[in-house]
Write an enzyme that holds these catalytic residues in place. Structure first.
Site, short mmCIF file in Angstrom:
data_model
loop_
_atom_site.label_atom_id
_atom_site.label_comp_id
_atom_site.label_asym_id
_atom_site.label_seq_id
_atom_site.Cartn_x
_atom_site.Cartn_y
_atom_site.Cartn_z
N GLY A 144 0.82 -1.21 0.00
CA GLY A 144 0.00 0.00 0.00
C GLY A 144 0.85 1.25 0.00
O GLY A 144 2.07 1.19 0.18
N ALA A 148 8.54 6.58 2.99
CA ALA A 148 9.28 6.50 4.25
C ALA A 148 9.28 7.84 5.00
O ALA A 148 8.97 7.89 6.20
CB ALA A 148 10.72 6.05 3.97
N LYS A 199 3.69 -2.20 -9.58
CA LYS A 199 3.46 -0.74 -9.61
C LYS A 199 4.77 0.03 -9.80
O LYS A 199 4.76 1.12 -10.39
CB LYS A 199 2.70 -0.27 -8.37
N ASP A 262 -1.26 2.47 -4.29
CA ASP A 262 0.20 2.46 -4.29
C ASP A 262 0.75 2.98 -5.62
O ASP A 262 1.77 3.69 -5.66
CB ASP A 262 0.71 1.03 -4.02
N ARG A 271 12.71 7.87 -7.83
CA ARG A 271 13.68 7.48 -8.85
C ARG A 271 13.05 6.79 -10.05
O ARG A 271 13.50 6.96 -11.18
CB ARG A 271 14.73 6.54 -8.23
N ASN A 272 12.01 5.98 -9.80
CA ASN A 272 11.37 5.29 -10.93
C ASN A 272 10.83 6.30 -11.94
O ASN A 272 10.99 6.14 -13.14
CB ASN A 272 10.19 4.44 -10.43
#
Lengths: 359, 359
Positions: A144, A148, A199, A262, A271-272
């Site tokens: 989910g 951080a 995802k 998510d 970063r993705n």
């Protein structure tokens, strides 16, 4: 209130000290061999350097050689090593776990069997533990939308704890649930984990939109490319649902926090998305990774795994060759260094040819 | 290539001239009584003032009194009046339509029957036309993620044309489909329209996240509130699915472009999100609307309609009183001026109480 040990002192594991401390648990944070400086910094200042935030009072940081001491008497063990280190973490757990402990895994990713079948990371983790011990330990995972830094800052977060044993999942959820860290539960372990891993792949694609806009010289236009992003988001949601089903999970899991929730949060940045942005500008994946300084790119790594699996599953006839066109193209761009050329017409079952649609 | 007349020269209607012109259609843009200055500006400069962009060559703008001339020989009529003006538009169509013409509606919203049942806007539009004529005209609508400025700029957009008659929907799709304006079709007219209307309500809620952050003095924190947004996104996706089902549509329609795709793009910005932002800061709805200069707030208007309907549907026992908790709270905040206090624990079927979850 019990003792919770967290193996891996990266940002996500360390952030989870916040809800645990709020619930009165004793939190023991054990660094890996790569985390020595983080542990030293926490011991010296109380502050986590990656989170740039002081950890809750009472959190104790341990170097890896003291893991045995940290694990003693712990009720719950959080495996907070990232997806690259899951096999390593499994070997540590094989040595450190005791019967009756509950393990909660947070790494997102998948591994492929030789025939293309996908294996969820908590099963890889548990697979490293001898059968007799493994069966006397409870296994679960967090999925989910959960960033951080936001968890460490005690921002409202809504997550799902998943596993195969209802009592285990409920106990884990109870240990973490606070007035701001909301925990739902799911027994669709496979579906939840597949959504979490997939995802990251699809969020990388969302980044293409802004990158293509810049490549077209439209960086300063007031008209962005949100329609493009939204179309990819919708296609991603459809494909994540199909992946969950393909792997034996419940496709409905893609429709709430573990899936679209998510995917949404992962698409807001990170970063993705940044590597996708560079690919959209026209860089090859190798160039884009170099531009970012070759960080761990979990989305790109997952695209390689899902894409490889997809090839093998298609050969076996498990998946039709026209299915999952977005993942196929992500794989072409990221793993095969092919140019980005989004196959819009193949999405959503295929856009009808113009002539064919005539009544 | 035929003649397409667009009734309403606002940004969305005018933007649709781009794919139509690319396909070689003759486009006639008819302003409403509120659009006189827009029509004059287009005639004088070729530029649409709201889009700040020159319309495609050959688009002709008409004042309302010349609508009869514009409608003559047209194959397709786009009803591009916003949700507030649908009844007005229906009256005009009742006078102007001719048998055999196809109508494509773009307004997003719903109306309520006295018993709480919801009525989709294309049916409200068609309901103003005498039965005999209505049955000799084809009816469809556009749903899915599509921002006017992006369509006018010929950015990639993926939309869905919906209706009850497959031949009508296919013919409309064929007239608009280009290499950048991708059109899928759906015969789930009710589900598509309910998704389109409901998403405006839920996008308003997404704005709460940033507003609350500011109210907490965290405006400059690097840690945003994306987890909050993502949780609302997931709950919204679940509720939109339920609304589609409640109204007799296909819940699966919520899972692709008409649902999560359109919700995504609407959540990226616009007036709905801005008013939510102000509510998140602690303003009442009246204060927030005043701060924005009392614009047309389609999301807030839709929240009143869905919320009123929800009360009546709950009284009738059609909906359980614990269902759709986010829409209930949006209605409390927007229509009843109650303070914002997000009922997280009631989402997703209810988060278990901490104690109750103990195995």
């Amino acid at each position: 209130m019990g003792i919770v040990v967290i193996l891996g002192s990266g940002v996500m594991g360390s952030a989870l000290a916040a809800p645990l401390a709020d619930n009165g648990h004793e939190v023991r944070l054990v660094g890996t061999h790569l985390d020595r400086e983080i542990v030293e910094a926490i011991r010296a200042t109380g502050m986590h350097p990656g989170l740039a935030r002081t950890l809750p009072a009472g959190v104790r940081a341990y170097q890896l050689e003291d893991a045995g001491e940290a694990f003693a008497e712990a009720e719950i063990v959080v495996s907070a090593v990232n997806s690259v280190g899951v096999e390593w973490a499994g070997e540590r757990l094989a040595e450190l776990l005791r019967p009756g402990q509950l393990v909660l895994a947070i790494a997102k990713g998948v591994r492929t069997e030789d025939n293309g079948d996908l294996r969820i990371l908590p099963d890889v983790l548990a697979g490293a533990v001898a059968t007799e011990l493994r069966e006397r330990v409870g296994w679960g995972a967090i999925v989910g939308p959960s960033i951080a830094g936001e968890v460490a800052a005690r921002r409202t977060s809504c997550v799902v704890f998943c596993g195969r044993d209802e009592a285990v999942v409920d106990r884990l959820a109870e240990a973490f649930r606070t007035g701001w860290y909301h925990v739902w539960t799911s027994l669709d372990f496979v579906g939840c984990e597949i959504c979490a891993a997939a995802k990251n792949c699809y969020a990388l694609g969302i980044g293409f939109a802004e990158g293509e806009l810049e490549a077209q010289g439209e960086r300063d236009s007031p008209d962005r490319a949100h329609d493009y992003e939204a179309a990819l988001f919708a296609q991603s949601a459809v494909e994540i649902r199909r992946w969950a089903q393909l792997c034996g999970g419940d496709p409905a899991t893609a429709s709430w926090l573990p899936g679209v929730g998510d995917l949404y949060v992962t698409s807001t940045g990170g970063r993705n998305v940044r590597v996708g942005h560079l690919l959209g500008q026209g860089l090859s994946f190798i160039e884009a990774a170099a531009r970012l300084g070759h960080p761990t790119l979990e989305g790109a790594a997952a695209i390689r795994v899902f894409g490889d699996a997809l090839g093998r599953l298609t050969e076996r006839g498990v998946v039709g060759e026209h299915e999952l066109p977005l993942m196929r193209h992500l794989h072409e761009v990221v793993a095969l260094e092919r140019p980005l050329e989004m196959p819009w017409g193949r999405f959503l079952g295929g856009e009808p040819a113009r002539q064919a649609a005539r009544p």
